[in-house]
Write a protein that holds these residues in place. Structure first.
Motif, PDB file in Angstrom:
ATOM      1  N   VAL A 145      20.325 -27.801 -31.308  1.00 39.21           N
ATOM      2  CA  VAL A 145      18.994 -28.014 -31.858  1.00 39.21           C
ATOM      3  C   VAL A 145      18.089 -26.849 -31.451  1.00 39.21           C
ATOM      4  O   VAL A 145      18.030 -26.463 -30.280  1.00 39.21           O
ATOM      5  N   TYR A 146      17.396 -26.305 -32.429  1.00 36.70           N
ATOM      6  CA  TYR A 146      16.547 -25.126 -32.261  1.00 36.70           C
ATOM      7  C   TYR A 146      15.346 -25.419 -31.379  1.00 36.70           C
ATOM      8  O   TYR A 146      14.664 -26.429 -31.557  1.00 36.70           O
ATOM      9  N   SER A 147      15.075 -24.527 -30.438  1.00 37.31           N
ATOM     10  CA  SER A 147      13.939 -24.721 -29.541  1.00 37.31           C
ATOM     11  C   SER A 147      12.698 -23.965 -29.999  1.00 37.31           C
ATOM     12  O   SER A 147      11.627 -24.162 -29.448  1.00 37.31           O
ATOM     13  N   GLY A 148      12.840 -23.117 -31.018  1.00 41.46           N
ATOM     14  CA  GLY A 148      11.730 -22.267 -31.429  1.00 41.46           C
ATOM     15  C   GLY A 148      10.852 -22.824 -32.527  1.00 41.46           C
ATOM     16  O   GLY A 148       9.973 -22.130 -33.022  1.00 41.46           O
ATOM     17  N   GLY A 149      11.074 -24.050 -32.936  1.00 38.87           N
ATOM     18  CA  GLY A 149      10.239 -24.626 -33.976  1.00 38.87           C
ATOM     19  C   GLY A 149      10.900 -25.815 -34.643  1.00 38.87           C
ATOM     20  O   GLY A 149      12.028 -26.173 -34.330  1.00 38.87           O
ATOM     21  N   CYS A 150      10.176 -26.392 -35.580  1.00 32.43           N
ATOM     22  CA  CYS A 150      10.614 -27.591 -36.289  1.00 32.43           C
ATOM     23  C   CYS A 150      10.667 -27.296 -37.783  1.00 32.43           C
ATOM     24  O   CYS A 150      10.110 -26.313 -38.244  1.00 32.43           O
ATOM     25  N   GLU A 151      11.331 -28.160 -38.523  1.00 37.26           N
ATOM     26  CA  GLU A 151      11.289 -28.103 -39.978  1.00 37.26           C
ATOM     27  C   GLU A 151      10.894 -29.487 -40.470  1.00 37.26           C
ATOM     28  O   GLU A 151      11.507 -30.480 -40.059  1.00 37.26           O
ATOM     29  N   LEU A 152       9.880 -29.539 -41.307  1.00 34.75           N
ATOM     30  CA  LEU A 152       9.303 -30.811 -41.748  1.00 34.75           C
ATOM     31  C   LEU A 152       8.985 -31.694 -40.533  1.00 34.75           C
ATOM     32  O   LEU A 152       9.187 -32.906 -40.545  1.00 34.75           O
ATOM     33  N   ASP A 153       8.525 -31.059 -39.474  1.00 33.74           N
ATOM     34  CA  ASP A 153       8.124 -31.720 -38.217  1.00 33.74           C
ATOM     35  C   ASP A 153       9.269 -32.411 -37.490  1.00 33.74           C
ATOM     36  O   ASP A 153       9.040 -33.249 -36.632  1.00 33.74           O
ATOM     37  N   ARG A 154      10.516 -32.083 -37.839  1.00 30.33           N
ATOM     38  CA  ARG A 154      11.681 -32.712 -37.202  1.00 30.33           C
ATOM     39  C   ARG A 154      12.502 -31.662 -36.455  1.00 30.33           C
ATOM     40  O   ARG A 154      12.487 -30.489 -36.803  1.00 30.33           O
TER      41      ARG A 154
END
Length: 108
Positions: A89-98
């Motif tokens: 899971v990416y630590s640098g941001g979210c996609e569609l707040d997920r």
């Protein structure tokens, strides 16, 4: 001269540590949702989702529409075979707040 080099190396190491992605332990996929946008929502058996980017919505993970076909195939295989899988899971941001899945892998 060495002082600046040491400071630069230290900042690089600290920066990498802070932005490190997180992996789930072996999880089972309970539900896959494919949307017309191309995004795939992944719901797992975890009581609390791995969320290193502190996304505001944590009911499920998301796989970006531009994810490699192999990643999508591995998720589908895991779901159909009822075999656990690990999500990165990416630590640098979210996609569609997920929380955003950036890689998957199976343990031997």
């Amino acid at each position: 001269m060495y002082y600046k080099l040491l400071i630069t190396l230290f900042l690089l190491v600290v920066g990498v540590k802070v932005s490190a992605n997180s992996s789930t332990e072996n999880v089972s996929i309970n539900k896959l949702e494919s949307w017309s946008s191309g995004s795939i929502f992944v719901n797992t058996d975890e009581s609390e989702k791995t969320n290193p980017a502190k996304c505001s919505t944590t009911d499920k993970y998301i796989l970006s529409s531009n994810a490699p076909e192999m990643t999508k195939s591995m998720l589908l295989s895991s779901y159909i075979a009822d075999k656990s899988i690990n999500l990165v899971v990416y630590s640098g941001g979210c996609e569609l707040d997920r929380p955003l899945i950036v890689a998957v892998y199976f343990d031997g």
